[in-house]
Design a protein around this motif. Structure first.
Motif, PDB file in Angstrom:
ATOM      1  N   ARG A   1      35.954  53.422  45.841  1.00 38.10           N
ATOM      2  CA  ARG A   1      34.976  54.089  46.703  1.00 38.10           C
ATOM      3  C   ARG A   1      34.817  55.549  46.310  1.00 38.10           C
ATOM      4  NH1 ARG A   1      35.540  52.366  52.689  1.00 38.10           N
ATOM      5  NH2 ARG A   1      34.770  50.497  51.623  1.00 38.10           N
TER       6      ARG A   1
ATOM      7  N   GLU B   1      29.474  50.671  41.767  1.00 39.85           N
ATOM      8  CA  GLU B   1      29.179  49.825  42.931  1.00 39.85           C
ATOM      9  C   GLU B   1      29.809  48.442  42.791  1.00 39.85           C
ATOM     10  OE1 GLU B   1      24.843  51.711  44.277  1.00 39.85           O
ATOM     11  OE2 GLU B   1      24.943  49.904  43.026  1.00 39.85           O
ATOM     12  N   TYR B   2      29.670  47.852  41.624  1.00 37.39           N
ATOM     13  CA  TYR B   2      30.226  46.511  41.444  1.00 37.39           C
ATOM     14  C   TYR B   2      31.750  46.538  41.311  1.00 37.39           C
ATOM     15  CZ  TYR B   2      25.783  44.129  41.310  1.00 37.39           C
ATOM     16  OH  TYR B   2      24.582  43.585  41.673  1.00 37.39           O
TER      17      TYR B   2
ATOM     18  N   LYS C   1      32.810  46.464  44.865  1.00 36.24           N
ATOM     19  CA  LYS C   1      32.691  45.124  45.434  1.00 36.24           C
ATOM     20  C   LYS C   1      33.857  44.233  45.011  1.00 36.24           C
ATOM     21  CE  LYS C   1      27.607  45.091  45.692  1.00 36.24           C
ATOM     22  NZ  LYS C   1      27.539  44.970  47.173  1.00 36.24           N
ATOM     23  N   GLN C   2      34.229  44.294  43.742  1.00 34.88           N
ATOM     24  CA  GLN C   2      35.349  43.478  43.266  1.00 34.88           C
ATOM     25  C   GLN C   2      36.660  43.895  43.931  1.00 34.88           C
ATOM     26  OE1 GLN C   2      35.239  43.918  39.021  1.00 34.88           O
ATOM     27  NE2 GLN C   2      33.585  42.439  38.749  1.00 34.88           N
TER      28      GLN C   2
ATOM     29  N   GLU D   1      37.002  45.315  46.850  1.00 36.97           N
ATOM     30  CA  GLU D   1      36.958  44.913  48.254  1.00 36.97           C
ATOM     31  C   GLU D   1      37.169  43.407  48.414  1.00 36.97           C
ATOM     32  OE1 GLU D   1      34.068  48.302  50.283  1.00 36.97           O
ATOM     33  OE2 GLU D   1      33.200  46.410  49.613  1.00 36.97           O
ATOM     34  N   ASP D   2      36.595  42.610  47.540  1.00 36.67           N
ATOM     35  CA  ASP D   2      36.795  41.155  47.620  1.00 36.67           C
ATOM     36  C   ASP D   2      38.262  40.793  47.414  1.00 36.67           C
ATOM     37  OD1 ASP D   2      34.115  40.767  48.105  1.00 36.67           O
ATOM     38  OD2 ASP D   2      33.605  40.307  46.022  1.00 36.67           O
TER      39      ASP D   2
ATOM     40  N   ASP E   1      31.731  44.939  56.559  1.00 35.08           N
ATOM     41  CA  ASP E   1      32.079  46.096  55.738  1.00 35.08           C
ATOM     42  C   ASP E   1      33.488  46.580  56.063  1.00 35.08           C
ATOM     43  OD1 ASP E   1      29.636  46.108  54.456  1.00 35.08           O
ATOM     44  OD2 ASP E   1      28.707  47.456  55.918  1.00 35.08           O
TER      45      ASP E   1
END
Length: 544
Positions: free
Chosen positions: A228, A280-281, A284-285, A287-288, A306
């Motif tokens: 982030r 950004e991606y 996402k990874q 966070e997943d 979120d």
């Protein structure tokens, strides 16, 4: 005197059995060892997740993330089930000492021709009914005790029977005590002692696995924070490139900038846009992966919600300082892996002693005592038509009156000429002990290396953090200077854009250094065995 001896013997075994049963009922019963979650046929959804939903986001600090990981992570639950399985080995080790009651009834009607007057009838007809009740138990000192009651009712048309029908009853006590092999407590309690150590070993392994899971959760939490932060740095750098491009475009429109110089600003805008997309991606990874760790992926709602991670990478107060020797001493005293190895070594010594026991001759002392009674319809030999009724009660009175006793003792010796199975068990135990000794030494070496690496990682993180702060300060000053030179017309936009890139790299470097310090502290706690205490985790709470 004989009656007192038998009753005292029976009371002794009965009291021992009651004390043993009471101990089992209080500590090591199926109900006491069974986790209530194991009984359920379905798996629960994510626990405690809704407690952390704030303003439509999953808001978590690091302690919350660890708690959710331990409550919901499937890998943690599977590791716990390995411990739950080991616990039932205690019940299985108690099985040889479980009392057994057997009851049976059988009846037989027989008719046979006779060839002599001594049979009492031309055609002999008899009805034989037998009732038996037996109680047997082996105690932890090796004593095998058995008590039995039997009653036999025989009806026959033979004229020579004094009782018809006759009821014969018997009460008997037997015991057998090993004097060499399997004598007294050790040999008989060894499987139970080993089973209990296996539980402690599994618990130590579970604590080590939980420590690994906590370290993984801490790392993934900070990975999300770092991703982030990198996205914020990339967006800030893109905004700076956009501002420079707009200023150059305005200068081009006013004729203050050569046409070919605009391409450099445009290329920087495009390049930094690519960096934003990658950041950004990457977020996402991260966070997943974090959702998978805390169990948020178990429910579609929490999978899509979120994340709001409240921990900041900046360190507060003085940085951690730890001496390598002190850290190693703490690790040797605290790491649960050492307890697991110690339990394994203790089991090896027990198995070796048990193998030596099995090599001994089998010498047993046995004893038996029985009391007999007889009842039924008594037929007068002079006047066969005259019958005196005597029932089951009279037979039982004779039995418990101990007026017709039978008793004896025995001593048996089983001397094996070759006992290769016990020899093989002894050899296996010796090899296992040798292997565990090497495992202990290897574990000590590995933990020593792990502690040293963790301490070095902490020192490196502290130096990197100080250097990154200095680098960021210089990058900010350099950008301000280049911007001022560009505004005065002494330098081109190239130096400004280069200074912006260097500032973004310095900001990312500082963020990485701050996260690296946080991870280094967690690595030190993990290496010294202090990670569970650091986050107030008790494995006993996980098994409720």
């Amino acid at each position: 005197m004989r009656l007192r001896f038998i009753l005292c013997l029976a009371l002794l075994f009965t009291d021992a059995g009651l004390l043993e049963a009471q101990s089992l009922l209080q500590k090591e019963t199926f109900r006491g060892l069974t986790n209530r979650d194991v009984v359920s046929e379905t798996l629960p959804g994510p626990k405690y997740m809704r407690d952390h939903v704030v303003d439509g986001k999953l808001r978590l600090n690091l302690q919350d993330a660890i708690a959710l990981t331990l409550a919901n992570n499937s890998n943690v639950r599977l590791q716990q089930l390995s411990l739950e399985t080991t616990k039932y080995g205690i019940l299985r080790a108690h099985q040889p000492f479980d009392p057994v009651v057997q009851a049976g009834f059988n009846t037989l009607r027989s008719t046979s021709p006779t060839f002599t007057n001594l049979a009492g009838a031309p055609t002999l007809s008899a009805l034989n009914q037998v009732t038996q009740i037996n109680y047997s138990q082996t105690f932890e000192n090796g004593t095998a005790f058995q008590a039995g009651f039997s009653a036999t009712k025989l009806s026959s048309n033979s004229t020579f029977n004094s009782f018809n029908p006759s009821i014969a009853s018997s009460l008997n006590f037997q015991f057998a005590q090993p004097l060499l092999r399997n004598r007294w407590l050790f040999a008989n309690q060894a499987p139970l002692v080993i089973a209990r150590r296996n539980v402690r070993q599994s618990l130590a392994n579970f604590e080590a696995q939980v420590s690994d899971d906590i370290l993984r959760a801490v790392s993934q939490y900070w990975n999300v924070v770092e991703a982030r932060g990198n996205l914020e740095v990339a967006r800030k750098s893109q905004d700076a490139a956009d501002a420079s491009y707009k200023r150059d475009k305005r200068a081009l429109e006013l004729g203050a900038l050569p046409p070919l110089d605009i391409y450099r600003s445009e290329s920087q805008v495009a390049a930094r846009r690519v960096q934003v997309i990658r950041a950004e991606y990457a977020l996402k990874q991260a966070e997943d992966t974090f959702r998978f760790t805390v169990g948020a992926d178990l429910d579609p709602y929490f999978r899509a919600i979120d994340l709001d991670l409240t921990e900041t990478p900046e360190s507060e107060g003085e940085l951690l300082t730890i001496d390598a020797a002190a850290a190693l001493e703490m690790a040797l005293d605290t790491r649960p892996e050492f307890d697991a190895v110690r339990q394994s070594l203790a089991n090896d010594h027990t198995n070796i002693r048990l193998a030596h026991n099995n090599l001994l001759p089998d010498l047993r002392l046995g004893g038996t005592y029985s009391s007999n009674g007889l009842g039924g319809n008594q037929i007068d030999s002079v006047t066969p038509a005259q019958v005196t009724p005597v029932g089951l009660g009279d037979s039982l009175n004779q039995v418990f009156g101990f007026g017709f006793p039978s008793y004896g003792f025995s001593l048996t010796l089983n001397l094996p000429i070759k006992n290769r199975g016990a020899q093989a068990d002894l050899g296996t135990g010796l090899v296992a002990r040798r292997r565990d000794l090497y495992n202990e030494r290897l574990l000590r070496e590995q933990i020593t290396l792990e502690v040293a690496n963790a301490v070095h990682q902490l020192e490196q993180a502290k130096l990197s953090l100080a250097a990154s702060k200095e680098s960021l300060d210089l990058a900010q000053k350099n950008l301000a200077a280049e911007q001022r030179k560009y505004e005065l017309g002494s330098e081109t936009i190239f130096f400004v854009l280069e200074a912006q890139t260097e500032l973004a790299q310095a900001e990312s470097g500082l963020l990485q250094a701050e996260i690296g310090y946080r991870l280094a502290v967690a690595a030190v706690d993990h290496a010294t065995g202090n990670l569970l205490a650091q986050y107030h985790v008790k494995t006993a709470d996980l098994m409720r």
